[in-house]
Design a protein around this motif. Structure first.
Motif, PDB file in Angstrom:
ATOM      1  N   GLU A   1      12.816   0.019 -25.833  1.00 18.99           N
ATOM      2  CA  GLU A   1      12.917  -0.060 -24.629  1.00 18.99           C
ATOM      3  C   GLU A   1      11.744   0.426 -23.697  1.00 18.99           C
ATOM      4  OE1 GLU A   1      15.789   0.452 -20.412  1.00 18.99           O
ATOM      5  OE2 GLU A   1      16.038   1.660 -22.182  1.00 18.99           O
ATOM      6  N   SER A   2      11.023  -0.340 -23.109  1.00 20.03           N
ATOM      7  CA  SER A   2       9.671   0.008 -22.384  1.00 20.03           C
ATOM      8  C   SER A   2       9.909   1.226 -21.344  1.00 20.03           C
ATOM      9  CB  SER A   2       9.086  -1.166 -21.795  1.00 20.03           C
ATOM     10  OG  SER A   2       7.541  -0.524 -21.070  1.00 20.03           O
ATOM     11  N   GLU A   3       9.231   2.205 -21.237  1.00 22.29           N
ATOM     12  CA  GLU A   3       9.421   3.128 -20.021  1.00 22.29           C
ATOM     13  C   GLU A   3       8.311   2.970 -18.950  1.00 22.29           C
ATOM     14  OE1 GLU A   3       8.915   6.718 -22.269  1.00 22.29           O
ATOM     15  OE2 GLU A   3      10.822   7.271 -21.858  1.00 22.29           O
ATOM     16  N   ASN A   4       7.694   1.629 -19.003  1.00 24.55           N
ATOM     17  CA  ASN A   4       6.843   1.083 -17.845  1.00 24.55           C
ATOM     18  C   ASN A   4       7.532   0.176 -16.882  1.00 24.55           C
ATOM     19  OD1 ASN A   4       4.838   0.167 -16.159  1.00 24.55           O
ATOM     20  ND2 ASN A   4       3.823  -0.975 -17.853  1.00 24.55           N
ATOM     21  N   PRO A   5       7.966   0.689 -15.757  1.00 24.08           N
ATOM     22  CA  PRO A   5       8.658  -0.032 -14.711  1.00 24.08           C
ATOM     23  C   PRO A   5       8.265  -1.530 -14.690  1.00 24.08           C
ATOM     24  CG  PRO A   5       7.396   1.645 -13.570  1.00 24.08           C
ATOM     25  CD  PRO A   5       7.176   1.859 -15.164  1.00 24.08           C
ATOM     26  N   LEU A   6       6.913  -1.824 -14.626  1.00 23.41           N
ATOM     27  CA  LEU A   6       6.442  -3.070 -14.598  1.00 23.41           C
ATOM     28  C   LEU A   6       6.336  -3.957 -15.712  1.00 23.41           C
ATOM     29  CD1 LEU A   6       3.423  -2.177 -12.253  1.00 23.41           C
ATOM     30  CD2 LEU A   6       5.819  -2.889 -11.578  1.00 23.41           C
ATOM     31  N   HIS A   7       6.766  -3.466 -16.848  1.00 24.40           N
ATOM     32  CA  HIS A   7       6.835  -4.175 -18.273  1.00 24.40           C
ATOM     33  C   HIS A   7       7.819  -5.411 -18.070  1.00 24.40           C
ATOM     34  CE1 HIS A   7       6.827  -5.058 -22.378  1.00 24.40           C
ATOM     35  NE2 HIS A   7       8.164  -5.010 -22.412  1.00 24.40           N
ATOM     36  N   GLY A   8       7.180  -6.482 -18.266  1.00 27.31           N
ATOM     37  CA  GLY A   8       7.786  -7.577 -18.222  1.00 27.31           C
ATOM     38  C   GLY A   8       8.089  -8.338 -16.919  1.00 27.31           C
ATOM     39  N   VAL A   9       7.677  -7.726 -16.001  1.00 30.12           N
ATOM     40  CA  VAL A   9       7.518  -8.371 -14.548  1.00 30.12           C
ATOM     41  C   VAL A   9       6.456  -9.343 -14.377  1.00 30.12           C
ATOM     42  CG1 VAL A   9       7.371  -7.991 -11.942  1.00 30.12           C
ATOM     43  CG2 VAL A   9       8.584  -6.300 -13.555  1.00 30.12           C
ATOM     44  N   PRO A  10       6.801 -10.587 -14.033  1.00 32.12           N
ATOM     45  CA  PRO A  10       5.345 -11.576 -13.995  1.00 32.12           C
ATOM     46  C   PRO A  10       4.236 -11.089 -12.851  1.00 32.12           C
ATOM     47  CG  PRO A  10       7.586 -12.686 -13.778  1.00 32.12           C
ATOM     48  CD  PRO A  10       8.099 -11.015 -13.742  1.00 32.12           C
ATOM     49  N   ALA A  11       3.191 -11.245 -13.455  1.00 34.81           N
ATOM     50  CA  ALA A  11       2.073 -10.908 -12.427  1.00 34.81           C
ATOM     51  C   ALA A  11       2.240 -11.870 -11.233  1.00 34.81           C
ATOM     52  CB  ALA A  11       0.789 -11.207 -13.005  1.00 34.81           C
ATOM     53  N   ALA A  12       1.746 -11.288 -10.123  1.00 34.20           N
ATOM     54  CA  ALA A  12       1.954 -11.935  -8.854  1.00 34.20           C
ATOM     55  C   ALA A  12       1.070 -11.173  -7.815  1.00 34.20           C
ATOM     56  CB  ALA A  12       3.556 -11.927  -8.142  1.00 34.20           C
ATOM     57  N   ILE A  13       0.683 -12.238  -6.774  1.00 39.81           N
ATOM     58  CA  ILE A  13      -0.229 -11.696  -5.680  1.00 39.81           C
ATOM     59  C   ILE A  13       0.556 -11.044  -4.596  1.00 39.81           C
ATOM     60  CG2 ILE A  13      -1.674 -12.499  -3.808  1.00 39.81           C
ATOM     61  CD1 ILE A  13      -2.593 -14.700  -5.773  1.00 39.81           C
ATOM     62  N   GLU A  14       0.249  -9.988  -4.349  1.00 39.84           N
ATOM     63  CA  GLU A  14       1.267  -9.276  -3.427  1.00 39.84           C
ATOM     64  C   GLU A  14       0.330  -8.608  -2.199  1.00 39.84           C
ATOM     65  OE1 GLU A  14       5.072  -7.234  -4.752  1.00 39.84           O
ATOM     66  OE2 GLU A  14       3.664  -6.800  -6.445  1.00 39.84           O
ATOM     67  N   GLY A  15       0.877  -8.234  -1.100  1.00 37.91           N
ATOM     68  CA  GLY A  15      -0.015  -7.727   0.262  1.00 37.91           C
ATOM     69  C   GLY A  15      -0.034  -6.358   0.087  1.00 37.91           C
ATOM     70  N   ASP A  16      -1.157  -5.883   0.344  1.00 40.75           N
ATOM     71  CA  ASP A  16      -1.187  -4.629   0.766  1.00 40.75           C
ATOM     72  C   ASP A  16      -1.045  -3.956   2.045  1.00 40.75           C
ATOM     73  OD1 ASP A  16      -2.385  -4.356  -1.967  1.00 40.75           O
ATOM     74  OD2 ASP A  16      -4.405  -5.119  -1.093  1.00 40.75           O
ATOM     75  N   LEU A  17      -0.217  -2.790   2.149  1.00 43.52           N
ATOM     76  CA  LEU A  17       0.186  -2.270   3.163  1.00 43.52           C
ATOM     77  C   LEU A  17      -0.926  -1.518   3.855  1.00 43.52           C
ATOM     78  CD1 LEU A  17       3.825  -1.547   2.795  1.00 43.52           C
ATOM     79  CD2 LEU A  17       2.857  -3.566   3.666  1.00 43.52           C
ATOM     80  N   VAL A  18      -2.063  -2.078   4.167  1.00 46.08           N
ATOM     81  CA  VAL A  18      -2.974  -1.111   4.554  1.00 46.08           C
ATOM     82  C   VAL A  18      -4.006  -2.058   5.542  1.00 46.08           C
ATOM     83  CG1 VAL A  18      -5.398  -0.283   3.928  1.00 46.08           C
ATOM     84  CG2 VAL A  18      -3.577   0.233   2.446  1.00 46.08           C
ATOM     85  N   VAL A  19      -4.084  -1.411   6.741  1.00 48.05           N
ATOM     86  CA  VAL A  19      -5.174  -2.012   7.765  1.00 48.05           C
ATOM     87  C   VAL A  19      -6.441  -1.731   7.706  1.00 48.05           C
ATOM     88  CG1 VAL A  19      -5.359  -2.692  10.263  1.00 48.05           C
ATOM     89  CG2 VAL A  19      -2.978  -2.629   9.031  1.00 48.05           C
ATOM     90  N   THR A  20      -7.597  -2.463   7.473  1.00 48.28           N
ATOM     91  CA  THR A  20      -9.166  -2.331   7.403  1.00 48.28           C
ATOM     92  C   THR A  20      -9.590  -3.102   8.389  1.00 48.28           C
ATOM     93  OG1 THR A  20      -9.173  -3.565   5.552  1.00 48.28           O
ATOM     94  CG2 THR A  20      -8.596  -1.524   5.130  1.00 48.28           C
ATOM     95  N   GLY A  21      -9.828  -2.837   9.592  1.00 49.67           N
ATOM     96  CA  GLY A  21     -10.557  -3.350  10.493  1.00 49.67           C
ATOM     97  C   GLY A  21     -10.026  -4.633  11.227  1.00 49.67           C
ATOM     98  N   GLN A  22      -8.723  -4.806  10.902  1.00 50.60           N
ATOM     99  CA  GLN A  22      -8.193  -6.059  11.606  1.00 50.60           C
ATOM    100  C   GLN A  22      -7.698  -5.732  12.748  1.00 50.60           C
ATOM    101  OE1 GLN A  22      -5.685  -6.335   7.908  1.00 50.60           O
ATOM    102  NE2 GLN A  22      -6.433  -8.274   7.177  1.00 50.60           N
ATOM    103  N   LYS A  23      -7.323  -6.802  13.663  1.00 54.99           N
ATOM    104  CA  LYS A  23      -6.729  -6.735  14.870  1.00 54.99           C
ATOM    105  C   LYS A  23      -5.310  -7.480  14.809  1.00 54.99           C
ATOM    106  CE  LYS A  23     -11.077  -7.274  17.425  1.00 54.99           C
ATOM    107  NZ  LYS A  23     -10.877  -5.768  18.359  1.00 54.99           N
ATOM    108  N   TYR A  24      -4.301  -6.760  15.366  1.00 53.52           N
ATOM    109  CA  TYR A  24      -3.085  -7.436  15.306  1.00 53.52           C
ATOM    110  C   TYR A  24      -2.528  -7.715  16.769  1.00 53.52           C
ATOM    111  CZ  TYR A  24      -2.490  -6.718  10.483  1.00 53.52           C
ATOM    112  OH  TYR A  24      -2.768  -6.757   9.056  1.00 53.52           O
ATOM    113  N   ALA A  25      -1.652  -8.608  17.317  1.00 51.39           N
ATOM    114  CA  ALA A  25      -1.144  -8.864  18.764  1.00 51.39           C
ATOM    115  C   ALA A  25       0.321  -8.496  18.386  1.00 51.39           C
ATOM    116  CB  ALA A  25      -1.366 -10.122  19.080  1.00 51.39           C
ATOM    117  N   ILE A  26       1.029  -7.836  19.610  1.00 55.56           N
ATOM    118  CA  ILE A  26       2.455  -7.598  19.662  1.00 55.56           C
ATOM    119  C   ILE A  26       2.892  -8.556  20.875  1.00 55.56           C
ATOM    120  CG2 ILE A  26       4.272  -6.129  19.706  1.00 55.56           C
ATOM    121  CD1 ILE A  26       2.560  -4.131  18.577  1.00 55.56           C
TER     122      ILE A  26
END
Length: 282
Positions: free
Chosen positions: A117-142
């Motif tokens: 059994e792999s001890e890597n929690p990401l072992h076997g998980v399909p590769a996917a594009i995911e968003g980063d929870l970091v804002v770098t110079g972007q503007k947001y509106a509420i």
């Protein structure tokens, strides 16, 4: 062209075959269609996935027959009971040099299987594009509704918290207050069409007890926000609460079960990042 891979192991007697088969069945292998011919017998055991691995430059793992499992300790208990009854060798669970845990069991004389059994929690998980929870110079509106401000102000604070914690600057956050939930889609659409913002966060609250036409308003608000997102290409995070009572709304605004405004802020950041990675609007 290649359909599958099968390893064939000869055992001494049909009794030994049946005993080994009991281990495979206990471990969860699927029993395939067997055969019996002229005193001989075959029993295939099927796994969901098969691999043929070639190794160069280092010694391959031992044994050469490896079975990956999802719960190694549980598999070990089953193998331990079987090995004790069958009089076969069983090694303890040990860590490997390839970030896994492994034990081996002698199924029949001359044939040993390794269970790992792999001890890597990401072992076997399909590769996917995911968003980063970091804002770098972007503007947001509420866009936030004033109606039921005791709720929406809490939602607003949650969204601001999410943005600021993720690196947004206060001057890059535009807050627009509208009378009620009904007016949210119009303001969101106007902001999105400027193409200045990486994401739009929509905040409001609808209480069934206070609004006779509750469902009609909710449907139009949801449709308008969704349509604005689809037609402008700018991510819109949905933070409009739909609750039966004021107490439920307070709970969803940070009192007991999380803050929907914070969740919407995080969703907006993640979707803006995904859209950037996919080559969409920035």
């Amino acid at each position: 062209m290649v359909k599958g891979i099968t390893t064939v192991v000869q055992v001494a007697t049909i009794e030994v075959l049946d005993r080994a088969g009991s281990l495979f069945q206990a471990l969860g292998f699927e029993q395939g269609k067997g055969w019996s011919l002229e005193g001989g017998k075959g029993a295939p055991f099927l796994a969901p996935l098969g691999n043929l691995e070639l190794v160069a430059g280092r010694v391959p793992a031992e044994p050469s027959l490896l079975v990956e499992v999802t719960h190694l300790d549980q598999a070990y208990e089953i193998a331990q009971q079987w090995a004790s009854a069958a009089g076969r060798k069983l090694t303890p669970v040990t860590s490997t040099g390839w970030n896994s845990r492994l034990f081996t069991v002698e199924v029949v004389e001359g044939t040993t299987l390794g269970f790992w059994e792999s001890e890597n929690p990401l072992h076997g998980v399909p590769a996917a594009i995911e968003g980063d929870l970091v804002v770098t110079g972007q503007k947001y509106a509420i866009v936030v509704a004033r109606w039921n401000a005791v709720i929406t102000d809490r939602l607003l604070q949650g969204s601001l918290d999410a943005l600021l914690r993720s690196g947004a600057k206060r001057e890059d956050i535009e807050i627009v207050r509208v009378p009620g939930a009904w007016e949210i889609p119009s303001a969101a659409r106007t902001l999105a069409e400027t193409k200045k913002f990486a994401g739009i966060i929509t905040l409001g609250v609808l209480l069934r007890g206070e609004t006779a036409h509750y469902e009609a308003i909710y449907n139009e608000v949801a449709r308008g926000i969704g349509q604005s997102q689809q037609e402008t290409g700018v991510p819109h995070a949905f933070g409009v609460l739909t609750c039966e009572t004021l107490e439920q709304a307070l709970d969803r605004a940070g009192l007991k079960v999380g803050n929907k405004g914070f969740e919407a802020g995080i969703a907006a950041i993640e979707m803006a990042s995904i859209q950037s990675k996919l080559g969409g609007a920035k």
